[in-house]
Design a protein around this motif. Structure first.
Motif, PDB file in Angstrom:
ATOM      1  N   VAL A   1      10.788 -11.765  -4.836  1.00  0.00           N
ATOM      2  CA  VAL A   1      11.521 -10.845  -5.703  1.00  0.00           C
ATOM      3  C   VAL A   1      11.505  -9.445  -5.078  1.00  0.00           C
ATOM      4  N   ASP A   2      12.676  -8.786  -5.103  1.00  0.00           N
ATOM      5  CA  ASP A   2      12.777  -7.440  -4.530  1.00  0.00           C
ATOM      6  C   ASP A   2      11.881  -6.469  -5.299  1.00  0.00           C
ATOM      7  N   LEU A   3      11.149  -5.660  -4.552  1.00  0.00           N
ATOM      8  CA  LEU A   3      10.269  -4.666  -5.157  1.00  0.00           C
ATOM      9  C   LEU A   3      11.079  -3.430  -5.523  1.00  0.00           C
ATOM     10  N   PRO A   4      10.661  -2.687  -6.539  1.00  0.00           N
ATOM     11  CA  PRO A   4      11.363  -1.436  -6.883  1.00  0.00           C
ATOM     12  C   PRO A   4      11.259  -0.426  -5.750  1.00  0.00           C
ATOM     13  N   LYS A   5      12.250   0.461  -5.667  1.00  0.00           N
ATOM     14  CA  LYS A   5      12.246   1.463  -4.605  1.00  0.00           C
ATOM     15  C   LYS A   5      11.025   2.372  -4.706  1.00  0.00           C
ATOM     16  N   GLU A   6      10.688   2.755  -5.947  1.00  0.00           N
ATOM     17  CA  GLU A   6       9.516   3.606  -6.158  1.00  0.00           C
ATOM     18  C   GLU A   6       8.292   2.708  -6.326  1.00  0.00           C
ATOM     19  N   LYS A   7       7.530   2.559  -5.273  1.00  0.00           N
ATOM     20  CA  LYS A   7       6.346   1.714  -5.333  1.00  0.00           C
ATOM     21  C   LYS A   7       5.213   2.440  -6.045  1.00  0.00           C
ATOM     22  N   ASP A   8       4.455   1.676  -6.857  1.00  0.00           N
ATOM     23  CA  ASP A   8       3.258   2.269  -7.441  1.00  0.00           C
ATOM     24  C   ASP A   8       2.082   2.028  -6.490  1.00  0.00           C
ATOM     25  N   PHE A   9       0.914   2.495  -6.882  1.00  0.00           N
ATOM     26  CA  PHE A   9      -0.260   2.428  -6.011  1.00  0.00           C
ATOM     27  C   PHE A   9      -0.661   0.989  -5.728  1.00  0.00           C
ATOM     28  N   LEU A  10      -0.506   0.111  -6.710  1.00  0.00           N
ATOM     29  CA  LEU A  10      -0.844  -1.294  -6.496  1.00  0.00           C
ATOM     30  C   LEU A  10       0.056  -1.921  -5.443  1.00  0.00           C
ATOM     31  N   ASP A  11       1.358  -1.615  -5.473  1.00  0.00           N
ATOM     32  CA  ASP A  11       2.274  -2.135  -4.453  1.00  0.00           C
ATOM     33  C   ASP A  11       1.831  -1.716  -3.056  1.00  0.00           C
ATOM     34  N   ILE A  12       1.410  -0.454  -2.938  1.00  0.00           N
ATOM     35  CA  ILE A  12       0.969   0.053  -1.634  1.00  0.00           C
ATOM     36  C   ILE A  12      -0.291  -0.675  -1.176  1.00  0.00           C
ATOM     37  N   LEU A  13      -1.212  -0.911  -2.106  1.00  0.00           N
ATOM     38  CA  LEU A  13      -2.436  -1.634  -1.751  1.00  0.00           C
ATOM     39  C   LEU A  13      -2.128  -3.076  -1.353  1.00  0.00           C
ATOM     40  N   LEU A  14      -1.215  -3.716  -2.075  1.00  0.00           N
ATOM     41  CA  LEU A  14      -0.843  -5.099  -1.739  1.00  0.00           C
ATOM     42  C   LEU A  14      -0.142  -5.161  -0.391  1.00  0.00           C
ATOM     43  N   ASP A  15       0.621  -4.131  -0.038  1.00  0.00           N
ATOM     44  CA  ASP A  15       1.237  -4.078   1.290  1.00  0.00           C
ATOM     45  C   ASP A  15       0.179  -4.019   2.390  1.00  0.00           C
ATOM     46  N   SER A  16      -0.996  -3.511   2.039  1.00  0.00           N
ATOM     47  CA  SER A  16      -2.053  -3.305   3.030  1.00  0.00           C
ATOM     48  C   SER A  16      -2.978  -4.501   3.176  1.00  0.00           C
ATOM     49  N   THR A  17      -2.807  -5.533   2.345  1.00  0.00           N
ATOM     50  CA  THR A  17      -3.766  -6.641   2.364  1.00  0.00           C
ATOM     51  C   THR A  17      -3.743  -7.406   3.681  1.00  0.00           C
ATOM     52  N   ALA A  18      -2.596  -7.406   4.363  1.00  0.00           N
ATOM     53  CA  ALA A  18      -2.497  -8.215   5.584  1.00  0.00           C
ATOM     54  C   ALA A  18      -3.438  -7.728   6.676  1.00  0.00           C
ATOM     55  N   HIS A  19      -3.641  -6.408   6.788  1.00  0.00           N
ATOM     56  CA  HIS A  19      -4.412  -5.917   7.924  1.00  0.00           C
ATOM     57  C   HIS A  19      -5.567  -4.986   7.549  1.00  0.00           C
ATOM     58  N   ASP A  20      -5.583  -4.468   6.318  1.00  0.00           N
ATOM     59  CA  ASP A  20      -6.631  -3.509   5.970  1.00  0.00           C
ATOM     60  C   ASP A  20      -7.561  -3.993   4.864  1.00  0.00           C
ATOM     61  N   PHE A  21      -6.987  -4.562   3.799  1.00  0.00           N
ATOM     62  CA  PHE A  21      -7.772  -4.852   2.611  1.00  0.00           C
ATOM     63  C   PHE A  21      -7.581  -6.292   2.140  1.00  0.00           C
ATOM     64  N   THR A  22      -8.594  -6.780   1.472  1.00  0.00           N
ATOM     65  CA  THR A  22      -8.498  -8.065   0.777  1.00  0.00           C
ATOM     66  C   THR A  22      -8.292  -7.780  -0.708  1.00  0.00           C
ATOM     67  N   LEU A  23      -8.014  -8.824  -1.472  1.00  0.00           N
ATOM     68  CA  LEU A  23      -7.868  -8.642  -2.920  1.00  0.00           C
ATOM     69  C   LEU A  23      -9.171  -8.171  -3.546  1.00  0.00           C
ATOM     70  N   GLU A  24     -10.300  -8.585  -2.978  1.00  0.00           N
ATOM     71  CA  GLU A  24     -11.599  -8.121  -3.483  1.00  0.00           C
ATOM     72  C   GLU A  24     -11.736  -6.611  -3.286  1.00  0.00           C
ATOM     73  N   ASN A  25     -11.273  -6.118  -2.131  1.00  0.00           N
ATOM     74  CA  ASN A  25     -11.311  -4.678  -1.873  1.00  0.00           C
ATOM     75  C   ASN A  25     -10.445  -3.922  -2.878  1.00  0.00           C
ATOM     76  N   ILE A  26      -9.247  -4.445  -3.117  1.00  0.00           N
ATOM     77  CA  ILE A  26      -8.311  -3.803  -4.044  1.00  0.00           C
ATOM     78  C   ILE A  26      -8.899  -3.756  -5.448  1.00  0.00           C
ATOM     79  N   ARG A  27      -9.472  -4.860  -5.877  1.00  0.00           N
ATOM     80  CA  ARG A  27     -10.054  -4.939  -7.209  1.00  0.00           C
ATOM     81  C   ARG A  27     -11.164  -3.907  -7.392  1.00  0.00           C
TER      82      ARG A  27
END
Length: 321
Positions: free
Chosen positions: A249-275
């Motif tokens: 599903v297309d994400l909204p143009k204005e991303k919130d902080f959670l969207d930014i964190l989820l974008d980072s899961t591939a190389h920086d953070f895991t879901l445990e880190n985000i939580r």
């Protein structure tokens, strides 16, 4: 029998006296060995705790006038260095900040390995710098704060309406400000309110957040229960945007902080880190604010002349409408 009792009493008093002397000598040797700043003499066992009095902030200021803006205190069995001036604070927190960047890790923060993903308790290093960078550049920038100004205005308006509804009744300031701070943070992170003061589940969430750090005896057992409750609550909130991503599903143009964190899961953070990061932002942005405002209101009520000054200033600068 009486002689035996006197022998036991004498041995006990000798042991206590010896401990007092050794503790006193040990503190002085430690102070010299570690080259600590000057400070008031400390009693065995309690250290300088008795000198804190009923108003520790005033006691610390008075002690700083005698021992300087950087002084050593013994708080029970713990040694603390107290900073009491802006110039000294700049030296420690800016000029020599990396030398003082280590953290004392409480045993309770090791529950469910929380400290490994924590921005508040992780040790200074690459991972902590990543957490700090993404929080400061994506959540607390002037642009981001300005974009969310309308949310803060709406939240303040809702709060004022809630206060007027309670006219003539007692009002729990801490609960009210927790609700405000929590929803301001949740809007910045999730783009929606997570706390409803009329919902029993929200009340349980507040209690869970408040109890995370209060566990003086059964440190790991009770804290793990509260931590798991928070995990379960946040997993439900995080699940929706995760599912949307999996479905493409297309994400909204204005991303919130959670969207930014989820974008980072591939190389920086895991879901445990985000939580863990989200839990700390929510608790720090709500509990600290509510406690501070409640304390300020208590002081204003206890000092009516200051309350009148504050009311006059509000009327002159903001107005009655």
């Amino acid at each position: 029998m009486e002689e035996q009792w006197l022998i036991w009493l004498s041995a006990l008093l000798s042991s206590v006296l010896a401990y007092f002397l050794l503790d006193l000598i040990g503190r002085r040797m430690k102070k010299r060995r570690e080259n600590l700043p000057p400070g008031p003499p400390a009693w065995p066992f309690v250290g300088n705790l008795l000198q804190m009095g009923r108003k520790p902030n005033e006691s610390l200021w008075a002690l700083s006038q005698k021992y300087g803006p950087l002084m050593t205190l013994s708080l029970g069995m713990k040694t603390a260095v107290v900073v009491s001036s802006s110039e000294m604070a700049k030296e420690i927190f800016k000029t020599h900040d990396q030398n003082f960047a280590g953290r004392t890790l409480m045993e309770s923060m090791k529950v469910l390995s929380h400290h490994e993903s924590s921005i508040a308790f992780a040790q200074y290093g690459d991972y902590w710098r990543k957490l700090r960078r993404i929080a400061t550049t994506e959540l607390f920038t002037p642009t981001r704060l300005h974009a969310l100004q309308y949310l803060r205005r709406d939240q303040v308006s809702q709060t004022i309406r809630m206060v007027f509804k309670q006219s003539g009744k007692s009002l729990k300031i801490a609960h009210l400000m927790f609700y405000v701070g929590f929803n301001l943070m949740s809007n910045g992170i999730f783009s929606k309110n997570l706390f409803d003061p009329n919902n029993p589940e929200s009340g349980e969430l507040r209690n869970t957040l408040m109890k995370r750090y209060l566990d003086p005896q059964s440190v790991c057992r009770d804290l793990a229960i509260h931590e798991k409750r928070l995990h379960n609550y946040l997993d439900v909130v995080i699940q929706d945007p995760l599912e949307a991503r999996r479905r493409g599903v297309d994400l909204p143009k204005e991303k919130d902080f959670l969207d930014i964190l989820l974008d980072s899961t591939a190389h920086d953070f895991t879901l445990e880190n985000i939580r863990a990061l989200v839990i700390e932002l929510l608790s720090a942005g709500s509990d600290t604010t509510s406690t501070t405002v409640e304390w300020a209101m208590v002081e204003l009520i206890a000092n009516p002349h200051v309350m009148k000054q504050a009311q006059k200033e509000l009327e002159e600068i903001i107005g009655l409408n």
